[in-house]
Design a protein around this motif. Structure first.
Motif, PDB file in Angstrom:
ATOM      1  N   GLU A   1     -59.104  -0.356 -22.919  1.00 48.48           N
ATOM      2  CA  GLU A   1     -58.209  -0.008 -21.808  1.00 48.48           C
ATOM      3  C   GLU A   1     -56.935   0.665 -22.320  1.00 48.48           C
ATOM      4  OE1 GLU A   1     -55.492  -2.710 -19.086  1.00 48.48           O
ATOM      5  OE2 GLU A   1     -57.597  -2.865 -18.468  1.00 48.48           O
ATOM      6  N   PHE A   2     -56.421   0.170 -23.431  1.00 47.78           N
ATOM      7  CA  PHE A   2     -55.224   0.754 -24.039  1.00 47.78           C
ATOM      8  C   PHE A   2     -55.458   2.221 -24.394  1.00 47.78           C
ATOM      9  CE2 PHE A   2     -52.977   1.410 -28.236  1.00 47.78           C
ATOM     10  CZ  PHE A   2     -51.733   1.661 -27.685  1.00 47.78           C
ATOM     11  N   LEU A   3     -56.598   2.516 -24.992  1.00 52.27           N
ATOM     12  CA  LEU A   3     -56.918   3.896 -25.361  1.00 52.27           C
ATOM     13  C   LEU A   3     -57.070   4.772 -24.124  1.00 52.27           C
ATOM     14  CD1 LEU A   3     -59.449   3.220 -28.257  1.00 52.27           C
ATOM     15  CD2 LEU A   3     -57.174   4.221 -28.470  1.00 52.27           C
ATOM     16  N   ARG A   4     -57.643   4.206 -23.063  1.00 50.00           N
ATOM     17  CA  ARG A   4     -57.785   4.981 -21.826  1.00 50.00           C
ATOM     18  C   ARG A   4     -56.410   5.315 -21.250  1.00 50.00           C
ATOM     19  NH1 ARG A   4     -62.163   1.514 -20.666  1.00 50.00           N
ATOM     20  NH2 ARG A   4     -60.848   0.209 -19.326  1.00 50.00           N
ATOM     21  N   GLU A   5     -55.504   4.349 -21.301  1.00 52.34           N
ATOM     22  CA  GLU A   5     -54.158   4.598 -20.784  1.00 52.34           C
ATOM     23  C   GLU A   5     -53.441   5.672 -21.586  1.00 52.34           C
ATOM     24  OE1 GLU A   5     -51.769   1.148 -20.230  1.00 52.34           O
ATOM     25  OE2 GLU A   5     -53.285   0.110 -19.026  1.00 52.34           O
ATOM     26  N   LEU A   6     -53.620   5.636 -22.910  1.00 53.81           N
ATOM     27  CA  LEU A   6     -53.019   6.685 -23.732  1.00 53.81           C
ATOM     28  C   LEU A   6     -53.598   8.048 -23.367  1.00 53.81           C
ATOM     29  CD1 LEU A   6     -52.907   5.109 -27.315  1.00 53.81           C
ATOM     30  CD2 LEU A   6     -51.004   5.448 -25.746  1.00 53.81           C
ATOM     31  N   HIS A   7     -54.894   8.073 -23.136  1.00 55.87           N
ATOM     32  CA  HIS A   7     -55.559   9.324 -22.780  1.00 55.87           C
ATOM     33  C   HIS A   7     -55.047   9.855 -21.447  1.00 55.87           C
ATOM     34  CE1 HIS A   7     -58.467  12.413 -22.119  1.00 55.87           C
ATOM     35  NE2 HIS A   7     -59.142  11.753 -21.209  1.00 55.87           N
TER      36      HIS A   7
END
Length: 383
Positions: A291-297
């Motif tokens: 989820e963290f990586l998706r938010e960064l994306h």
């Protein structure tokens, strides 16, 4: 005289004890270049900085003049180069742009290895030295996942969370990590991080604002933390006690406008007391690495647009109004979609409006036109 010719004089200026970042900037405000300051006589310095501007005491100017008289400007700079230590004063073209934006930015950096690549995103992973098994696991997972997505990891190289995340990032093929020290880059501190130190030199870099030979002092570490957050677009905290040095980095990150994510912990764990307190105060919660990586994306547009980029393709296709304005709003460092939107709005003509949907459409179009490309989870200028 170009910046290369100024480097030996800048190295001298940065090694005058007691002057500091603000003092250096006051000196250069009047002289413009380190070489001009170096060539002033003591009497000229006294007249300029004590009698006229009144920004230094007579004792301070005498100290600066004495340092100049005792310094072998070319010889000392050659010694630095023989140690393979790179020196980046703030006028150097490779000095990180993101650091120029922070309060009390370091006037110069020393680097063993290399600086973080400005076209890539950088995330700081910080936390407790005496971490739990859970904290160690999360640090490793974060370091690995970030590196696999082309994101650089920066930390303080301390044992525990810092070094574990860096090691995990460097274990990924093509992964890179960076350590910011509270000592000279030629001093490995703590000594227990020797393996991390050596790997960082090969797969990233060791960075410090302190001249080579500077021993680690407790007063250096809070200042060093502003560089860790300043080099990053987001800061992740994995375990921190109620009173922790990690929280100093968080305060600096928030002051610098960086995103802060917290890995939550059990309420009974002292190591998670600081993290849980930050969550209560409104910090973002890192619920899962994915989820963290998706938010960064979703939040960051990692584009590099050269100031010399042409608004006409080789095929003859020209950029339209919105394409030009949005490209003008994107610089060499990642920006959130909201930041790109805000900067574009300030640049457009009165009477024009831009919907967020339109912004996304234009970014997609710029990718198809060949200006930007998707690299991992982020956009970059197409090479």
């Amino acid at each position: 005289m170009g910046y290369e010719e100024e480097m030996p004089y800048a190295y001298w200026l940065h090694n005058i004890k007691g002057v500091g970042n603000k003092g250096i900037r006051k000196l250069l405000k009047e002289t413009g270049k380190p070489s001009r300051l170096f060539r002033l006589t003591k009497e000229q310095m006294l007249q300029m900085f004590v009698e006229k501007e009144k920004v230094f005491t007579k004792k301070a100017i005498c100290h600066i003049a004495k340092s100049r008289d005792e310094w072998d400007v070319m010889g000392e700079y050659e010694k630095l180069k023989r140690k393979k230590i790179d020196f980046y004063p703030e006028f150097h073209p490779f000095y990180p742009k993101s650091l120029k934006e922070i309060p009390d930015a370091p006037w110069a950096l020393y680097v063993l290895g290399k600086l973080p690549e400005q076209e890539k995103m950088t995330v700081a992973v910080i936390g407790a030295r005496e971490c739990s098994a859970y904290g160690a696991y999360m640090a490793k997972e974060l370091g690995k996942a970030l590196a696999e997505n082309g994101i650089q990891v920066v930390s303080g190289m301390a044992r525990g969370i810092d070094s574990l995340s860096q090691q995990a990032a460097m274990a990924v093929n093509g992964g890179s990590a960076y350590g910011v020290l509270g000592s000279g880059v030629d001093i490995c501190y703590p000594s227990s991080s020797k393996n991390v130190y050596e790997n960082l030199k090969r797969k990233g870099g060791i960075i410090s604002e302190y001249p080579p030979g500077t021993e680690p002092k407790s007063c250096n570490f809070p200042a060093r933390n502003r560089i860790i957050s300043g080099l990053s677009q987001a800061v992740v905290v994995v375990e921190a006690k109620e009173k922790s040095g990690t929280l100093i980095t968080v305060d600096m990150a928030l002051e610098q406008g960086r995103e802060v994510y917290i890995v939550p912990g059990r309420v009974t764990d002292a190591l998670s007391a600081g993290c849980n307190r930050l969550i209560k105060q409104g910090a973002a919660v890192l619920c899962s690495v994915e989820e963290f990586l998706r938010e960064l994306h979703e939040d960051y547009v990692n584009c590099i647009c050269s100031s010399s980029i042409k608004t006409e393709m080789a095929s003859g296709e020209k950029l339209g109004f919105w394409e030009e304005k949005i490209l003008e709003s994107i610089d060499f460092y990642p920006k959130t979609l909201q930041k790109v939107y805000d900067d574009t709005i300030t640049a457009i003509e009165e009477g024009r409006s831009l919907e967020l949907k339109k912004l996304v459409e234009v970014l997609v179009k710029l990718e198809k036109m060949g200006y930007i490309q998707v690299r991992g989870a982020f956009y970059t200028l197409k090479t």
